[in-house]
Design a protein around this motif. Sequence first.
Motif, PDB file in Angstrom:
ATOM      1  N   GLN A  44       1.022  -1.713   0.010  1.00  0.00           N
ATOM      2  CA  GLN A  44       0.080   0.104   0.034  1.00  0.00           C
ATOM      3  C   GLN A  44       0.804   1.133   0.105  1.00  0.00           C
ATOM      4  O   GLN A  44       0.878   2.501  -0.709  1.00  0.00           O
ATOM      5  N   LEU A  45       1.659   1.455   0.598  1.00  0.00           N
ATOM      6  CA  LEU A  45       2.744   2.925   1.052  1.00  0.00           C
ATOM      7  C   LEU A  45       3.319   2.685  -0.376  1.00  0.00           C
ATOM      8  O   LEU A  45       3.448   3.912  -0.981  1.00  0.00           O
ATOM      9  N   ARG A  46       3.571   1.530  -1.402  1.00  0.00           N
ATOM     10  CA  ARG A  46       4.382   1.476  -2.647  1.00  0.00           C
ATOM     11  C   ARG A  46       3.633   2.195  -3.925  1.00  0.00           C
ATOM     12  O   ARG A  46       3.499   2.951  -4.200  1.00  0.00           O
ATOM     13  N   PHE A  49       3.665   6.473  -2.153  1.00  0.00           N
ATOM     14  CA  PHE A  49       3.512   7.295  -2.731  1.00  0.00           C
ATOM     15  C   PHE A  49       4.590   7.125  -4.275  1.00  0.00           C
ATOM     16  O   PHE A  49       5.812   7.486  -4.238  1.00  0.00           O
ATOM     17  N   ALA A  50       3.777   6.155  -4.762  1.00  0.00           N
ATOM     18  CA  ALA A  50       4.527   5.880  -6.115  1.00  0.00           C
ATOM     19  C   ALA A  50       6.525   5.570  -6.567  1.00  0.00           C
ATOM     20  O   ALA A  50       6.929   5.986  -6.750  1.00  0.00           O
ATOM     21  N   ASP A  51       6.916   5.149  -5.543  1.00  0.00           N
ATOM     22  CA  ASP A  51       8.242   4.059  -5.807  1.00  0.00           C
ATOM     23  C   ASP A  51       8.508   3.283  -4.815  1.00  0.00           C
ATOM     24  O   ASP A  51       7.690   2.907  -3.382  1.00  0.00           O
ATOM     25  N   LEU A  61      17.393  -6.400   1.885  1.00  0.00           N
ATOM     26  CA  LEU A  61      16.620  -4.979   1.366  1.00  0.00           C
ATOM     27  C   LEU A  61      17.253  -3.651   1.272  1.00  0.00           C
ATOM     28  O   LEU A  61      17.905  -3.059   3.134  1.00  0.00           O
ATOM     29  N   GLN A  62      17.626  -2.211   1.379  1.00  0.00           N
ATOM     30  CA  GLN A  62      17.535  -0.912   0.760  1.00  0.00           C
ATOM     31  C   GLN A  62      16.977  -0.526   0.580  1.00  0.00           C
ATOM     32  O   GLN A  62      16.044  -0.233   0.244  1.00  0.00           O
ATOM     33  N   LEU A  63      17.172   1.341   1.498  1.00  0.00           N
ATOM     34  CA  LEU A  63      16.531   2.417   1.206  1.00  0.00           C
ATOM     35  C   LEU A  63      16.573   3.216  -0.210  1.00  0.00           C
ATOM     36  O   LEU A  63      17.515   2.949  -0.635  1.00  0.00           O
TER      37      LEU A  63
END
Length: 306
Positions: A44-46, A49-51, A61-63
């Motif tokens: 949902q967050l992706r 934020f379209a990211d 995993l990396q930011l």
Amino acid sequence: MDDLRRIDLNLLLTLHALLSEQHVSRAALRLHRSQPAVSHALAQLREIFADPLLVRRGGRLQLTARAESLHAPLQEALQQLDGLLGTPGFEPARARRTFRLAMSDYGARVVLPTLMRQLRREAPGIDLVVSQGSREAMLGQLIDGETDLALGVFPELPTEMAQQVLFEESFVCLADRASLPSRGGLALDSWLARPHVLVAVRPGIDNEIDQALATLGARRRIALTLPHWGVAQSVIAGTDLVLTVARRSLAGARLDPALRQFAPPLAISPFAFAQAWHSRRDGDAGHRWLRTQIQALCVNDDAAGC
């Protein structure tokens, strides 16, 4: 304000946990939610934020750059909200909670008796679950959220960890009285000629005693390695074995009258005994209260029994 209608506070809390942990399972542990629920929230967050926010590189995993830019302002916003809502403090006398602690046999001996007496007086609803493990295992449990607090010796910590030194510890030797000179202890040559007992959770790991010997170009013979202190006195009584241990291991213990303490015949650097925790616990009032109790007990060695 229109953008706020697209997201709720729970999603923001999940985002903060994901950005802090950079790991879905650890974020779930931090939030006390299931891994599938956190994975769904990430999806949902992706979309919001379209990211991608978190991308897999090199097996972890990396930011993303967008996620990096969100981390600090999100943390500040959540702290302001927490202050606005006036999160209640921790009331020890009314609390019902279980804390998971990791420590060695030594840590349990010097801290637990006094701590438990205090908890029974001031916070009878607080329960402790204590586990034992190597330094590496304890740090791994803190990172994974399996342990709340670890007590031990931590020369180096990951950046997401915090620690507080409780006291500095020195060493003392113990041997059968009949095997020692009538007065004093042993000279270094005589000490090295004797077989030794080592108390260590993991054999083969350098300790302060053998590190001190290495600087002199000397080695001792370890005739017995034990994972715990409890049986050590019984083992050396009636033998030529020598045990060199942290001084507080003997504090409050009933010393076998057949044994005698004496100072090590070489300079051994003291070590700092500390409590360590993951920074995700910094805002936890109950966790902070427990750390404060442990620290206070160890400020005064005589009063604390540490």
